[in-house]
Design a protein around this motif. Structure first.
Motif, PDB file in Angstrom:
ATOM      1  N   GLU A 101      -0.143  -5.343  -2.957  1.00 25.95           N
ATOM      2  CA  GLU A 101      -0.845  -4.501  -2.005  1.00 25.95           C
ATOM      3  C   GLU A 101      -0.643  -5.126  -0.625  1.00 25.95           C
ATOM      4  N   GLU A 124      -4.887   3.158   5.090  1.00 27.25           N
ATOM      5  CA  GLU A 124      -4.484   3.103   3.692  1.00 27.25           C
ATOM      6  C   GLU A 124      -3.987   1.703   3.362  1.00 27.25           C
ATOM      7  N   THR A 127       1.408  -0.130  -1.272  1.00 16.09           N
ATOM      8  CA  THR A 127       1.563  -0.748  -2.582  1.00 16.09           C
ATOM      9  C   THR A 127       3.037  -0.844  -2.951  1.00 16.09           C
ATOM     10  N   LYS A 144      -2.348   3.888  -1.254  1.00 12.64           N
ATOM     11  CA  LYS A 144      -3.613   4.347  -1.814  1.00 12.64           C
ATOM     12  C   LYS A 144      -4.669   4.336  -0.717  1.00 12.64           C
ATOM     13  N   ASP A 145      -5.748   5.058  -0.965  1.00 15.05           N
ATOM     14  CA  ASP A 145      -6.895   5.109  -0.044  1.00 15.05           C
ATOM     15  C   ASP A 145      -6.555   5.773   1.283  1.00 15.05           C
ATOM     16  N   HIS A 180      -3.428   8.861  -3.470  1.00 17.70           N
ATOM     17  CA  HIS A 180      -2.880   7.713  -4.182  1.00 17.70           C
ATOM     18  C   HIS A 180      -1.521   8.154  -4.691  1.00 17.70           C
ATOM     19  N   ARG A 182       2.629   6.987  -5.816  1.00 18.34           N
ATOM     20  CA  ARG A 182       3.627   5.984  -6.158  1.00 18.34           C
ATOM     21  C   ARG A 182       4.948   6.697  -6.362  1.00 18.34           C
ATOM     22  N   SER A 244      -2.042  11.117  -7.342  1.00 20.38           N
ATOM     23  CA  SER A 244      -3.396  11.242  -7.864  1.00 20.38           C
ATOM     24  C   SER A 244      -4.291  11.593  -6.688  1.00 20.38           C
TER      25      SER A 244
END
Length: 293
Positions: A101, A124, A127, A144-145, A180, A182, A244
């Motif tokens: 992260e 954010e 990652t 993420k976030d 989120h 990836r 997500s």
């Protein structure tokens, strides 16, 4: 008769901050690094023999040493250096997975022109996950976030209704979510040029945001697909992206008891429970490999 299955070990969440002092101009890389190693580890589980075990404390120390020796060009490149080291330097270790992260900082502008003061960005967390088995690489990048909102251009109606349904149809609603994402790069072996990790990450992030802003949404599922498709269509180095998206519900407040009309102006922002929309978007011919965890 029991038998040992898949196993791994390592050091989780090693925080490393690398400071580069270029004269009066300073640069920060702030990472949280987790290392997981797999290989010939049957004996340590079955008999307690540590003969093949590289201590997790050593993996922590390696993270710090590599931050000095190799620097931190990008989260992905740093993870590649670590994974290659563990697999090629220790014969019992057959594969390594590095999860990272990255916490971003931006400069605080000052009248004196100083360039050594920073404020932590709250947008954010970047990652990365790097896996290496001695021959093949799998590099996942992401974020993420990342909280985003459309204050209009979103509807939700025409859904299934049964005796427990109380939700009213909405022709103009707030759509908010915390992204989120990836994505998996097609690069997998050292014979091919690596992607430009920082540039490509920034481009993918930009496409996610643009697609969210530009999609007239009839469902969060539709928005999710458009976000993933935009990345696949415009970033040829990406083969797969998994998203997500929790639905950060904003419900109009009933102001009628106070003699007031709520014309999509006042909302209650509910934090739970929330709808959770998840899906993978793939390049044609690619197979899904990104885990759901």
């Amino acid at each position: 008769m029991p038998k040992l299955g898949q196993n791994q070990y390592g050091k989780a969440e090693t925080r490393v901050v690398r400071m580069v002092r270029d004269g009066a101009v300073h640069h920060i890389k702030d990472l949280n690094v987790s290392v997981a190693l797999s290989g010939e580890m049957s004996d340590v589980h079955l008999s307690g023999s540590n003969a093949n075990v590289l201590p997790t404390d050593t993996t922590k120390n390696t993270v710090y040493a590599f931050a000095k020796e190799h620097g931190i060009e990008s989260a992905e490149q740093f993870g590649i250096h670590l994974a290659r080291h563990f697999v090629t330097s220790q014969e019992p270790i057959h594969s390594a997975r590095i999860r990272i992260e990255e916490y971003a900082w931006e400069r605080i502008g000052t009248t004196g022109g100083a360039q050594h003061s920073f404020v932590r960005k709250g947008q954010e967390v970047r990652t990365a996950q790097i896996a290496y088995d001695g021959e093949r690489w799998e590099v996942l990048a992401g974020l993420k976030d990342l909280t985003v909102m459309n204050s209009t251009d979103s509807e939700f109606w025409g859904y299934v209704k049964d005796k427990y349904t109380t939700l009213k149809e909405a022709r103009d609603r707030v759509l908010a979510t915390e992204v989120h994402a990836r994505w998996r790069y097609g690069w997998s072996d050292d014979a091919r040029p690596m992607p430009d990790w920082d540039h490509d990450w920034a481009e993918a992030r930009g496409h996610l945001l643009s697609a969210f802003a530009e999609t007239y949404s009839l469902s969060l599922q539709q928005t999710l697909y458009q976000m993933g498709a935009r990345v696949i269509e415009r970033r040829p180095e990406v083969d797969e992206i998994r998203l997500s998206l929790p639905n950060k519900h904003h419900f109009p407040v009933d102001l009628a008891p106070f003699g007031l009309k709520n014309d999509n102006e006042v909302y209650f922002a509910a934090d739970r429970p929330y709808g959770l929309i998840e899906a993978t978007v793939l390049r044609d011919g690619a197979e899904a490999t990104i885990p759901t965890d």
